[in-house]
Design a protein around this motif. Structure first.
Motif, mmCIF file in Angstrom:
data_model
loop_
_atom_site.group_PDB
_atom_site.id
_atom_site.type_symbol
_atom_site.label_atom_id
_atom_site.label_comp_id
_atom_site.label_asym_id
_atom_site.label_seq_id
_atom_site.Cartn_x
_atom_site.Cartn_y
_atom_site.Cartn_z
ATOM 1 N N ALA A 103 0.841 -1.206 0.000
ATOM 2 C CA ALA A 103 0.000 0.000 0.000
ATOM 3 C C ALA A 103 0.871 1.248 0.000
ATOM 4 O O ALA A 103 0.580 2.223 -0.696
ATOM 5 C CB ALA A 103 -0.922 -0.016 1.212
ATOM 6 N N CYS A 104 1.959 1.199 0.764
ATOM 7 C CA CYS A 104 2.880 2.331 0.842
ATOM 8 C C CYS A 104 3.473 2.632 -0.538
ATOM 9 O O CYS A 104 3.537 3.784 -0.972
ATOM 10 C CB CYS A 104 3.983 2.003 1.846
ATOM 11 S SG CYS A 104 5.165 3.309 2.099
ATOM 12 N N GLN A 105 3.867 1.568 -1.245
ATOM 13 C CA GLN A 105 4.425 1.759 -2.589
ATOM 14 C C GLN A 105 3.363 2.307 -3.541
ATOM 15 O O GLN A 105 3.644 3.177 -4.367
ATOM 16 C CB GLN A 105 4.960 0.434 -3.129
ATOM 17 C CG GLN A 105 6.211 -0.039 -2.418
ATOM 18 C CD GLN A 105 6.749 -1.326 -3.011
ATOM 19 O OE1 GLN A 105 5.986 -2.182 -3.453
ATOM 20 N NE2 GLN A 105 8.064 -1.469 -3.016
ATOM 21 N N VAL A 106 2.133 1.767 -3.446
ATOM 22 C CA VAL A 106 1.067 2.213 -4.344
ATOM 23 C C VAL A 106 0.745 3.689 -4.107
ATOM 24 O O VAL A 106 0.589 4.463 -5.048
ATOM 25 C CB VAL A 106 -0.185 1.321 -4.164
ATOM 26 C CG1 VAL A 106 -1.376 1.915 -4.888
ATOM 27 C CG2 VAL A 106 0.095 -0.082 -4.677
ATOM 28 N N LEU A 107 0.698 4.091 -2.823
ATOM 29 C CA LEU A 107 0.397 5.493 -2.524
ATOM 30 C C LEU A 107 1.506 6.419 -3.036
ATOM 31 O O LEU A 107 1.253 7.559 -3.399
ATOM 32 C CB LEU A 107 0.204 5.683 -1.012
ATOM 33 C CG LEU A 107 -1.093 5.092 -0.454
ATOM 34 C CD1 LEU A 107 -1.043 5.036 1.055
ATOM 35 C CD2 LEU A 107 -2.297 5.916 -0.914
ATOM 36 N N ASP A 108 2.724 5.900 -3.087
ATOM 37 C CA ASP A 108 3.853 6.668 -3.612
ATOM 38 C C ASP A 108 3.704 6.998 -5.095
ATOM 39 O O ASP A 108 4.387 7.872 -5.615
ATOM 40 C CB ASP A 108 5.153 5.873 -3.409
ATOM 41 C CG ASP A 108 6.009 6.483 -2.309
ATOM 42 O OD1 ASP A 108 5.678 7.604 -1.880
ATOM 43 O OD2 ASP A 108 6.993 5.851 -1.899
ATOM 44 N N LEU A 109 2.813 6.263 -5.793
ATOM 45 C CA LEU A 109 2.627 6.511 -7.227
ATOM 46 C C LEU A 109 1.918 7.832 -7.482
ATOM 47 O O LEU A 109 1.974 8.377 -8.574
ATOM 48 C CB LEU A 109 1.783 5.383 -7.855
ATOM 49 C CG LEU A 109 2.440 4.013 -7.989
ATOM 50 C CD1 LEU A 109 1.375 2.964 -8.229
ATOM 51 C CD2 LEU A 109 3.444 4.022 -9.118
ATOM 52 N N GLY A 110 1.201 8.329 -6.463
ATOM 53 C CA GLY A 110 0.502 9.586 -6.624
ATOM 54 C C GLY A 110 -0.734 9.509 -7.494
ATOM 55 O O GLY A 110 -1.123 10.484 -8.125
ATOM 56 N N LEU A 111 -1.356 8.324 -7.545
ATOM 57 C CA LEU A 111 -2.593 8.147 -8.320
ATOM 58 C C LEU A 111 -3.788 8.236 -7.373
ATOM 59 O O LEU A 111 -3.657 7.945 -6.190
ATOM 60 C CB LEU A 111 -2.609 6.761 -8.963
ATOM 61 C CG LEU A 111 -1.847 6.514 -10.243
ATOM 62 C CD1 LEU A 111 -1.827 5.023 -10.527
ATOM 63 C CD2 LEU A 111 -2.480 7.259 -11.398
ATOM 64 N N PRO A 112 -4.985 8.623 -7.903
ATOM 65 C CA PRO A 112 -6.193 8.474 -7.079
ATOM 66 C C PRO A 112 -6.309 7.010 -6.652
ATOM 67 O O PRO A 112 -6.184 6.109 -7.481
ATOM 68 C CB PRO A 112 -7.321 8.861 -8.032
ATOM 69 C CG PRO A 112 -6.676 9.745 -9.051
ATOM 70 C CD PRO A 112 -5.271 9.231 -9.204
ATOM 71 N N THR A 113 -6.492 6.779 -5.365
ATOM 72 C CA THR A 113 -6.405 5.405 -4.845
ATOM 73 C C THR A 113 -7.608 5.073 -3.971
ATOM 74 O O THR A 113 -8.135 5.946 -3.279
ATOM 75 C CB THR A 113 -5.118 5.263 -3.999
ATOM 76 O OG1 THR A 113 -4.012 5.692 -4.791
ATOM 77 C CG2 THR A 113 -4.881 3.826 -3.576
ATOM 78 N N VAL A 114 -8.035 3.803 -4.038
ATOM 79 C CA VAL A 114 -9.014 3.291 -3.088
ATOM 80 C C VAL A 114 -8.347 2.150 -2.335
ATOM 81 O O VAL A 114 -7.796 1.236 -2.954
ATOM 82 C CB VAL A 114 -10.283 2.764 -3.801
ATOM 83 C CG1 VAL A 114 -11.232 2.138 -2.783
ATOM 84 C CG2 VAL A 114 -10.969 3.879 -4.563
ATOM 85 N N ILE A 115 -8.329 2.232 -1.013
ATOM 86 C CA ILE A 115 -7.756 1.146 -0.204
ATOM 87 C C ILE A 115 -8.903 0.237 0.238
ATOM 88 O O ILE A 115 -9.904 0.712 0.792
ATOM 89 C CB ILE A 115 -7.030 1.718 1.040
ATOM 90 C CG1 ILE A 115 -5.839 2.592 0.621
ATOM 91 C CG2 ILE A 115 -6.596 0.591 1.974
ATOM 92 C CD1 ILE A 115 -4.621 1.844 0.180
ATOM 93 N N VAL A 116 -8.785 -1.064 -0.051
ATOM 94 C CA VAL A 116 -9.825 -2.021 0.316
ATOM 95 C C VAL A 116 -9.310 -2.908 1.434
ATOM 96 O O VAL A 116 -8.251 -3.532 1.300
ATOM 97 C CB VAL A 116 -10.221 -2.887 -0.896
ATOM 98 C CG1 VAL A 116 -11.278 -3.900 -0.489
ATOM 99 C CG2 VAL A 116 -10.726 -2.018 -2.030
ATOM 100 N N LEU A 117 -10.023 -2.947 2.546
ATOM 101 C CA LEU A 117 -9.662 -3.859 3.630
ATOM 102 C C LEU A 117 -10.540 -5.098 3.475
ATOM 103 O O LEU A 117 -11.662 -5.146 3.981
ATOM 104 C CB LEU A 117 -9.886 -3.197 4.988
ATOM 105 C CG LEU A 117 -9.195 -1.841 5.190
ATOM 106 C CD1 LEU A 117 -9.511 -1.282 6.568
ATOM 107 C CD2 LEU A 117 -7.683 -1.980 5.020
ATOM 108 N N ASN A 118 -10.040 -6.070 2.760
ATOM 109 C CA ASN A 118 -10.831 -7.272 2.491
ATOM 110 C C ASN A 118 -10.673 -8.261 3.646
ATOM 111 O O ASN A 118 -9.782 -8.110 4.475
ATOM 112 C CB ASN A 118 -10.393 -7.887 1.156
ATOM 113 C CG ASN A 118 -11.402 -8.891 0.651
ATOM 114 O OD1 ASN A 118 -12.586 -8.805 0.964
ATOM 115 N ND2 ASN A 118 -10.941 -9.857 -0.120
#
Lengths: 75, 773
Positions: free
Chosen positions: B105-120
């Motif tokens: 998640a940390c790496q994905v947020l570093d991309l700077g894209l609009p993001t949705v975090i899903v807690l499955n």
């Protein structure tokens, strides 16, 4: 005296000191959360003796003995 | 214009489940160009604006070490031209294992894209006592956080709404986990890189290049040798400075990101400190127990094998029955001719040759989906890794290789579970060596003909059984050797890591299992099926042209026109035989009252016998005509392209003890090796309806002679044919499946070449040794 993770007796926990090297194995071990200061617990070997099972950061991880040997620990 | 949203997550987080739940079964499946990674794109159901969801492979991190792993990064950065710009990213996390999942998640947020975090798997986490303050987490990360339980289809509507509003919400807060020295080094590197004509590189890639020692960006990025050299020097210098500053690469990334994860989660979640022993833990103690674990594993594997080997049999029988019904229908609608031959022997046979694999594929993936979804598949790999690692494979190779004994096609498709590319390719390359069920007709034919069933150590049929066992052992031994050689040659490099998560056990969900099975069957039909079909048509054409079939068709037409007369005669014959049987019984029991009755019976018998002889004489021309057509076909095959090729290769197959007929039979069996029995039937002029227990075929084979009168077949030839068919790659379907699974013609070509050479050499040695002892 640092030990390596493969020597950790079943059921016991230790603190991770370091992961040796900078190759694919080392990177994967780090990514899986084996960073210094973290607690790791041995759950024992597979029925044939290799790989080994551990608990770290609240989940279960299987490592071959050669890979566990890369992880330095302090019991 | 639809939005493009990528979906990413760790393995075992239920990512595929969520993908399927959001998109339904209408999914476009393909491959990303040039790599083995499967590309799955589906339209999300029931949103105002159309949204395309791109499924990315499950991964623990975004640090690309190979082209395959680079695909996900390229998609997310909008650099993958066949996907286009990604508008937002959905990152699936396992709520019961948040800390480790937060690394990605940390790496994905570093991309700077609009993001949705899903807690499955939120339900699992809740039962374990994990409490998460979702609004606080959402505020902290600056993105929407949605809790779901995909297995129970909970939270899907909220997730859809979050995805739809992700773009207007904009990107989240960048985690910024590294110390400042790291960022200043990145800055310097970026300007250096701009000087080396890579001014377009996003800062994310520069960071990755600095972090990934020996990674894809370090070694493959710059084509120009001179620039590449300068680039590498700059990287090494930057890394040295970082190390001196106490930020050793690559360890710094894990340290920084996990520290960020701990800190972020500390104030927001409560995780019970002493983890209570769960049911999953207790199950695991039994299932990985030294004795019980191995025993349960063995029983399970026997069941899986039995399912593919035997339970799929009736379904395959239906496929074959359907195929002959379709052929019969075409034959009843069309006069004998090229079109009919194309339709029955090419098209129907080709379609049948694809469909016949579906029962086995469905059956195997039913079990694999069940075992994978409940978490056992990882344990199976854990149990078998020690054995498989000896041959450069890993524990996950076991199930694909074992099931290849029924059929290599589902086996090869099942190698998808092996994450390591080299181990997966090695498994794919050796899987076709396992003796699959299609080899059985060949083994059966030649073992029953040439291996004596006289008792060995008091056991009847022991010699035949041992020969069959030797054929299976040959395949396994060859596979072990080839895998070991591959590790030392093509896949020569450091041993791939086998670092594997052992997920908690859970109940498999029926609709996940169903969609997995459906998905695999469709993938096979649409991608490999077309190629298998094409191969069947090509081989049909090769055995049909350039011969002149007009006489054969004319004769066949006459036979079919006279069919009613023939069946009428056959009926009469059957009745007469029955009547004669009754009379003969009365005679043998002397069942009469007086001499007159006896004489009547004898008279009647004599006249019935005459009648039968007459009927037989009338039927004779029909049988002769069938024989004639079969012989015409045999000689037309001999004159065809493949027949010509068979004659051409006779000098090559002669050292194996084969004549050109066996050579042509083998060539004709390229679409599927079990066809060799039928093809021998055609070549020997017996027609195509022979099987491995056909007495006429047996006697023809026993009596086959070389031009100089020596018999063609004997034990050495039988052994050399069996050894050849045990090791050869005579199965277009397998090769096309390899093509599809590896997305390259290279690997099917490698497989075909090495297997054919191996089969030839082994058959040569077998024959040459056997004729000398």
């Amino acid at each position: 005296m640092p030990q390596t993770l493969d020597q950790l007796p079943e059921g016991q926990a230790a603190t991770i000191l370091d992961v040796e090297g900078d190759d694919a194995v080392a990177v994967r071990l780090l990514e899986m959360g084996l960073t210094d200061g973290e607690l790791i617990r041995s759950l024992g070997p597979a029925p044939l003796g290799d790989p080994l099972e551990f608990e770290v950061r609240g989940y279960r991880l299987s490592l071959r003995i050669v890979e566990a040997r890369r992880v330095l620990i302090r019991p | 214009m639809p939005l493009t949203v990528a979906i990413i997550g760790n393995p075992n987080t239920g990512k595929s489940t969520l993908f399927n739940a959001l998109t339904g079964l209408q999914v476009r499946v393909g491959n990303f160009p040039g790599v083995t990674v499967e590309k799955k794109i589906g339209r999300i159901k029931g949103t105002a604006q159309p949204i395309d969801l791109v499924d990315l492979p499950g991964t623990y991190s975004l640090s690309p070490r190979s082209l395959d792993e680079m695909v996900s990064v390229n998609v997310l950065l909008g650099r993958q031209t066949d996907v286009g710009k990604v508008d937002a990213v959905v990152c699936i996390l396992d709520a019961s294992n948040l800390e480790r999942n937060f690394y990605l998640a940390c790496q994905v947020l570093d991309l700077g894209l609009p993001t949705v975090i899903v807690l499955n798997m939120f339900d699992v986490a809740s039962t374990r006592g994990v409490r998460i303050d979702i609004p606080a987490l959402s505020k902290k990360l600056g993105v929407q956080v949605v809790a779901t339980s995909a297995h129970r289809k909970e939270g899907l509507d909220a997730l859809k709404a979050a995805i739809a509003s992700a773009v207007p919400n904009g990107p989240g807060t960048r985690p910024h986990p590294f110390p400042e020295t790291f960022y200043s080094e990145c800055h310097q590197l970026a300007s250096k890189l701009a000087g080396l004509c890579r001014s377009d590189a996003p800062s994310f890639l520069v960071e990755r290049a600095l972090l990934d020692v020996g990674g894809y960006l370090e070694t493959e990025w710059l084509d120009d040798d001179n620039a590449a050299e300068q680039w590498r020097t700059a990287l090494v210098e930057a890394r040295t400075r970082l190390k001196d500053a106490g930020c050793r690469v690559p360890a710094i990334e894990a340290k920084a990101r996990y520290a960020w994860a701990k800190q972020t989660l500390a104030e927001i979640t409560t995780i019970p400190s002493a983890r209570a022993e769960t049911l999953s833990d207790r199950m695991d103690r039994v299932l990985t127990h030294r004795f019980a674990g191995l025993l349960i594993f063995a029983v399970l594997m026997v069941v899986v094998f039995q399912a593919i080997f035997s339970w799929a049999e009736p379904l395959m029988g239906w496929c074959e029955a359907g195929q002959s019904a379709a052929s019969g229908f075409v034959a009843s609608q069309l006069p004998p001719g090229t079109l009919r031959s194309l339709l029955t022997d090419g098209v129907v046979a080709g379609v049948g040759g694809v469909l016949v694999f579906l029962p086995q594929i469905g059956m195997l993936f039913l079990f694999i989906a069940l075992l994978e979804d409940c978490g056992y598949l990882a344990r199976a790999a854990f149990l078998m890794d020690k054995v498989m690692s000896k041959f450069g494979l890993n524990g996950k190779s076991f199930v694909p290789l074992m099931t290849s004994h029924a059929c290599a096609i589902p086996g090869i498709m099942a190698t998808r579970v092996i994450e390591d590319r080299r181990a997966r390719l090695a498994t794919i390359l050796v899987a076709p060596l396992m003796s699959c069920s299609a080899r059985l007709p060949v083994y059966t034919l030649f073992i029953s003909l040439f291996v004596s069933d006289s008792p060995l150590l008091g056991l009847r049929g022991a010699r035949q059984g041992l020969t069959l066992f030797a054929m299976y052992a040959l395949g396994i031994t060859a596979a072990a050797l080839v895998a070991a050689v591959l590790r030392k040659t093509i896949f020569h490099s450091e041993t791939p890591p086998f670092v594997m998560e052992l997920p908690a056990y859970k109940w498999p969900s029926p609709w996940i299992v169903f969609s997995r099975v459906w998905d695999r069957m469709m993938a096979f039909v649409t991608r490999a099926g077309t190629l298998i079909f094409a191969a069947a048509i090509v081989v049909w054409a090769g055995s049909f042209f350039p011969g002149d079939h007009s006489q054969e068709f004319e004769k066949q037409r006459l036979i079919e026109a006279a069919e009613p007369i023939k069946s009428d005669l056959l009926l009469q014959e059957a009745r007469t035989v029955e009547a004669l049987d009754k009379l003969n019984q009365r005679i043998s029991h002397a069942a009469w009252e007086n001499a007159t009755e006896r004489d009547d019976i004898l008279k009647l018998t004599a006249s019935t016998q005459t009648e039968l002889a007459k009927l037989k004489a009338k039927l004779k021309p029909f049988e002769d005509a069938s024989d004639e057509v079969n012989h015409m076909r045999a000689s037309l095959v001999e004159q065809s392209f493949l027949g010509w090729l068979g004659h051409l290769i006779e000098p090559i197959v002669k050292p194996l003890g084969w004549d050109w007929k066996i050579g042509v039979g083998t060539l004709l069996s390229f679409p599927a090796r079990e066809l060799v029995v039928t093809n021998l039937g055609i070549i020997y002029g017996l027609g195509q309806d022979v099987d491995e227990s056909d007495q006429q075929l047996w006697s023809t084979i026993r009596e086959a002679k070389w031009p100089d009168g020596r018999p063609v077949y004997g034990v050495p030839v039988a052994l050399s044919i069996m050894v050849f068919f045990s090791l050869c790659a005579q199965c277009a379907a397998t090769l096309m499946t390899i093509r599809r699974e590896t997305n390259s013609w290279r690997w099917p070509l490698v497989t075909f070449s090495y297997m054919t050479s191996l089969a030839y050499l082994a058959a040569l040695v077998t024959y040459q040794v056997a004729i000398r002892i």
